[in-house]
Design a protein around this motif. Structure first.
Motif, PDB file in Angstrom:
ATOM      1  N   ARG A   5      15.278  -7.785  12.081  1.00  0.00           N
ATOM      2  CA  ARG A   5      13.896  -7.732  12.564  1.00  0.00           C
ATOM      3  C   ARG A   5      13.787  -6.805  13.756  1.00  0.00           C
ATOM      4  O   ARG A   5      13.259  -7.190  14.806  1.00  0.00           O
ATOM      5  CB  ARG A   5      13.395  -9.135  12.925  1.00  0.00           C
ATOM      6  CG  ARG A   5      13.296 -10.111  11.785  1.00  0.00           C
ATOM      7  CD  ARG A   5      12.508  -9.570  10.576  1.00  0.00           C
ATOM      8  NE  ARG A   5      11.218  -8.996  10.924  1.00  0.00           N
ATOM      9  CZ  ARG A   5      10.088  -9.704  10.997  1.00  0.00           C
ATOM     10  NH1 ARG A   5      10.106 -10.989  10.771  1.00  0.00           N
ATOM     11  NH2 ARG A   5       8.957  -9.113  11.285  1.00  0.00           N
ATOM     12  N   ARG A  29      10.058  -6.208  14.969  1.00  0.00           N
ATOM     13  CA  ARG A  29       9.456  -7.384  15.593  1.00  0.00           C
ATOM     14  C   ARG A  29      10.070  -7.664  16.971  1.00  0.00           C
ATOM     15  O   ARG A  29       9.349  -7.929  17.941  1.00  0.00           O
ATOM     16  CB  ARG A  29       9.617  -8.589  14.668  1.00  0.00           C
ATOM     17  CG  ARG A  29       9.323  -9.948  15.316  1.00  0.00           C
ATOM     18  CD  ARG A  29       7.919 -10.003  15.905  1.00  0.00           C
ATOM     19  NE  ARG A  29       6.885  -9.966  14.901  1.00  0.00           N
ATOM     20  CZ  ARG A  29       6.373 -11.062  14.314  1.00  0.00           C
ATOM     21  NH1 ARG A  29       6.837 -12.254  14.613  1.00  0.00           N
ATOM     22  NH2 ARG A  29       5.406 -10.939  13.436  1.00  0.00           N
ATOM     23  N   VAL A  83       3.307  -5.905  19.493  1.00  0.00           N
ATOM     24  CA  VAL A  83       3.729  -6.692  18.337  1.00  0.00           C
ATOM     25  C   VAL A  83       3.216  -6.061  17.049  1.00  0.00           C
ATOM     26  O   VAL A  83       3.951  -5.901  16.070  1.00  0.00           O
ATOM     27  CB  VAL A  83       3.250  -8.144  18.471  1.00  0.00           C
ATOM     28  CG1 VAL A  83       3.667  -8.961  17.252  1.00  0.00           C
ATOM     29  CG2 VAL A  83       3.810  -8.777  19.742  1.00  0.00           C
ATOM     30  N   ASP A 142       5.535  -4.371  14.068  1.00  0.00           N
ATOM     31  CA  ASP A 142       5.468  -4.900  12.699  1.00  0.00           C
ATOM     32  C   ASP A 142       5.056  -3.821  11.696  1.00  0.00           C
ATOM     33  O   ASP A 142       5.659  -3.680  10.632  1.00  0.00           O
ATOM     34  CB  ASP A 142       4.469  -6.059  12.639  1.00  0.00           C
ATOM     35  CG  ASP A 142       5.101  -7.382  13.070  1.00  0.00           C
ATOM     36  OD1 ASP A 142       6.333  -7.424  13.237  1.00  0.00           O
ATOM     37  OD2 ASP A 142       4.359  -8.363  13.237  1.00  0.00           O
ATOM     38  N   GLU A 190       7.634  -1.285  10.661  1.00  0.00           N
ATOM     39  CA  GLU A 190       8.595  -1.743   9.650  1.00  0.00           C
ATOM     40  C   GLU A 190       8.023  -1.646   8.242  1.00  0.00           C
ATOM     41  O   GLU A 190       8.774  -1.547   7.273  1.00  0.00           O
ATOM     42  CB  GLU A 190       8.977  -3.202   9.919  1.00  0.00           C
ATOM     43  CG  GLU A 190       9.851  -3.423  11.140  1.00  0.00           C
ATOM     44  CD  GLU A 190      10.238  -4.879  11.312  1.00  0.00           C
ATOM     45  OE1 GLU A 190       9.630  -5.739  10.639  1.00  0.00           O
ATOM     46  OE2 GLU A 190      11.153  -5.164  12.095  1.00  0.00           O
ATOM     47  N   ARG A 191       6.687  -1.678   8.109  1.00  0.00           N
ATOM     48  CA  ARG A 191       6.056  -1.793   6.795  1.00  0.00           C
ATOM     49  C   ARG A 191       5.451  -0.486   6.285  1.00  0.00           C
ATOM     50  O   ARG A 191       5.293  -0.320   5.079  1.00  0.00           O
ATOM     51  CB  ARG A 191       4.935  -2.844   6.856  1.00  0.00           C
ATOM     52  CG  ARG A 191       5.420  -4.217   7.316  1.00  0.00           C
ATOM     53  CD  ARG A 191       4.240  -5.105   7.673  1.00  0.00           C
ATOM     54  NE  ARG A 191       4.709  -6.336   8.308  1.00  0.00           N
ATOM     55  CZ  ARG A 191       4.468  -7.548   7.859  1.00  0.00           C
ATOM     56  NH1 ARG A 191       3.784  -7.706   6.752  1.00  0.00           N
ATOM     57  NH2 ARG A 191       4.902  -8.605   8.498  1.00  0.00           N
TER      58      ARG A 191
END
Length: 394
Positions: free
Chosen positions: A125, A128, A257, A261, A264-265
Motif C-alpha cells: 500500500r 496509501r 490521501v 490512492d 495507485e489506480r
C-alpha cells in the motif's frame, strides 16, 4: 503492532519537520515589524527554509548507502531541535535567515530516509501509506497560522520556535525507542550505489523533476505570500487572510490521501500532469474574483488540487523503482526538484518589488505553468516519458 507504532511516530515527526518549513509564512508580518525588512527580504527568509530542505538531500542519499534509515531520521530530529532553538534566540534578521535554513536542513534528510522506509514497511500500500504520511505533514501547514496567532496572543513570536524545539526533542526520543524494538525491512540493504542508481534510473528522475519543479516553484511563491496577497489584492483583514492560509493548507489534508490512492489506480503520468493543469486553472480563476465567498471557495480548490501532486509524484518514484535503487533514486530526484521550487518566493518577492500587482503576477505564473504542462503532455503522448523505473540489470 510495532510497525504501526513506528508509523505513528514518523507521522508525528513529519508534522514537525514540515511545520519547520512553513512556520515562516504566517510569521512574515511580525518579522517585518520586528526587523523592518522589505518583501524581497521576506521572500529570502521563506526561501532559505526550502533551500535548506533541498541542499542535504544528495548527501543524505549517500549517507543512506552507509547507514540505516532510522539513524538518519533520528539525526534529523536532533538537528531540528537545535536549529529551532537558534531561531528562537535570533537577535537579527541574518540569524533568522540562518535559523530558517537550518530548520529546513533538518527536513531534507528526514524525507529522504522516511519515504523509502515507509514504502518498504508497507510495500502493498505504498500510495496509501505515503498519502497518510503526507496528510500528517499537512496538518502542520494547517495548524501553522492558528499556532502563530495563539502564540502572539500570549507572547512573542520567538515562543513558536521554543515550542517546536521542545516537542521535536520528545518525538525524537520516542522514534529512537520504538525503532529499537521494531523489526525493520531489509529490502533496501542492497541500495549501496547512489551514482549507479542515478545512472540506471535517470529517465524517471528527470521526468519526476519536470513534473513537480515548475508547479512547486509557483506554489512556493503563492503560499509563502498568501497572507500578504489576500490583504493587498483582495482587501482582506490580516486575521481573515491568515484564516484563508489555513483553508489553503487544510484542503490539502484529504488531498494527500486522495492523491496517493488515485496514483495507485490511475495512469500515473497523465494524472500528475492533470493535477498541475488543474492547479494553474484554479489560480487563474482566483485572480479574477474579489468576493469573499468566491475567494474562500477557490482557496480551498487551489489547496486541494496542488496537494494531490506530492503523494502522486512520490508514488510514481517510490512505487515503481526496484529495491536496490529506491532510496538513492529518491534522494537524487528529491534533492534536485527541491532547488527550483525553493526559488519561488524569491521570484515573487522580486517581481512584487519591481511594481507588479499580485493578480497579474499570479496570472502570469499560471499561464507559464499551463504552457509547460502542455509540452510535457506532448512528450508523454509521443512515448518519451517513462511510466515506471528501469529494472535492475544483473
Amino acid at each position: 503492532m510495532s510497525r504501526r507504532q513506528l508509523f505513528g511516530s514518523l507521522c508525528a515527526m513529519v508534522f514537525l519537520v514540515n511545520l519547520a518549513r512553513v512556520i515562516y509564512a504566517p510569521l512574515l508580518v511580525p518579522l517585518q515589524q520586528t526587523f523592518g525588512v522589505t518583501e524581497a527580504t521576506l521572500g529570502i527568509i521563506t526561501a532559505l527554509a526550502w533551500f535548506g530542505s533541498a541542499s542535504p538531500r544528495f548527501p543524505a542519499g549517500y549517507l543512506l548507502t552507509k547507514t540505516s534509515r532510522m539513524t538518519v531520521v533520528v539525526g534529523s530530529g536532533v538537528l531540528l531541535t537545535g536549529s529551532a532553538l537558534l531561531a528562537a534566540v535570533a537577535p537579527s534578521v541574518r540569524v533568522i535567515m540562518v535559523g530558517a535554513f537550518c530548520m529546513g536542513l533538518a527536513s531534507g534528510p528526514y524525507f529522504i530516509a522516511a519515504g523509502p522506509l515507509l514504502s518498504e514497511l508497507f510495500p502493498r500500500r505504498v500510495g496509501r501509506v505515503l498519502g497518510v504520511h503526507g496528510a500528517a505533514s499537512q496538518f502542520a501547514a494547517v495548524g501553522a497560522a492558528p499556532f502563530v496567532i495563539a502564540v502572539l496572543a500570549f507572547g512573542s513570536w520567538r515562543a513558536t520556535f521554543y515550542v517546536i524545539a521542545a516537542v521535536t526533542a520528545a518525538v525524537t526520543v520516542a522514534i529512537y525507542l520504538v525503532g529499537r524494538r521494531t523489526a525493520l525491512p531489509e529490502a533496501g540493504r542492497a541500495d549501496r550505489d547512489l551514482l549507479g542508481a542515478a545512472r540506471a534510473q535517470w529517465r524517471i528522475i528527470v521526468a519526476g523533476i519536470a513534473f513537480v519543479s515548475l508547479t512547486g516553484f509557483v506554489w512556493n511563491g503563492v503560499f509563502n505570500f498568501y497572507v500578504i496577497y489576500m490583504m493587498q489584492a483582495k482587501s482582506l483583514s490580516e486575521p481573515m487572510a491568515n484564516a484563508l492560509l489555513t483553508v489553503l493548507f487544510a484542503s490539502g489534508i484529504p488531498a494527500f490521501v486522495v492523491g496517493g490512492d488515485l496514483a495507485e489506480r490511475l495512469p500515473t503520468v497523465p494524472f500528475i500532469i492533470g493535477i498541475s493543469v488543474a492547479f494553474a486553472l484554479s489560480l487563474l480563476a482566483l485572480t479574477s474574483v474579489s468576493g469573499l465567498v468566491a475567494v474562500v471557495a477557490l482557496t480551498a480548490v487551489v489547496g486541494f488540487v496542488v496537494h494531490c501532486l506530492f503523494p502522486a509524484t512520490d508514488t510514481y518514484i517510490l512505487g515503481s523503482v526496484p529495491d536496490q535503487h529506491r532510496a538513492s533514486t529518491y534522494a537524487v530526484f528529491s534533492g534536485t526538484m527541491m532547488l527550483p521550487q525553493a526559488g519561488g518566493s524569491i521570484a515573487f518577492g522580486v517581481v512584487r518589488d519591481a511594481g507588479f500587482g499580485w493578480d497579474p503576477l499570479t496570472r502570469g505564473a499560471a499561464l507559464v505553468l499551463l504552457l509547460a504542462m502542455g509540452g510535457l503532455f506532448g512528450l508523454y503522448a509521443d512515448g518519451r516519458l517513462p511510466a515506471t523505473g528501469a529494472p535492475v540489470k544483473h
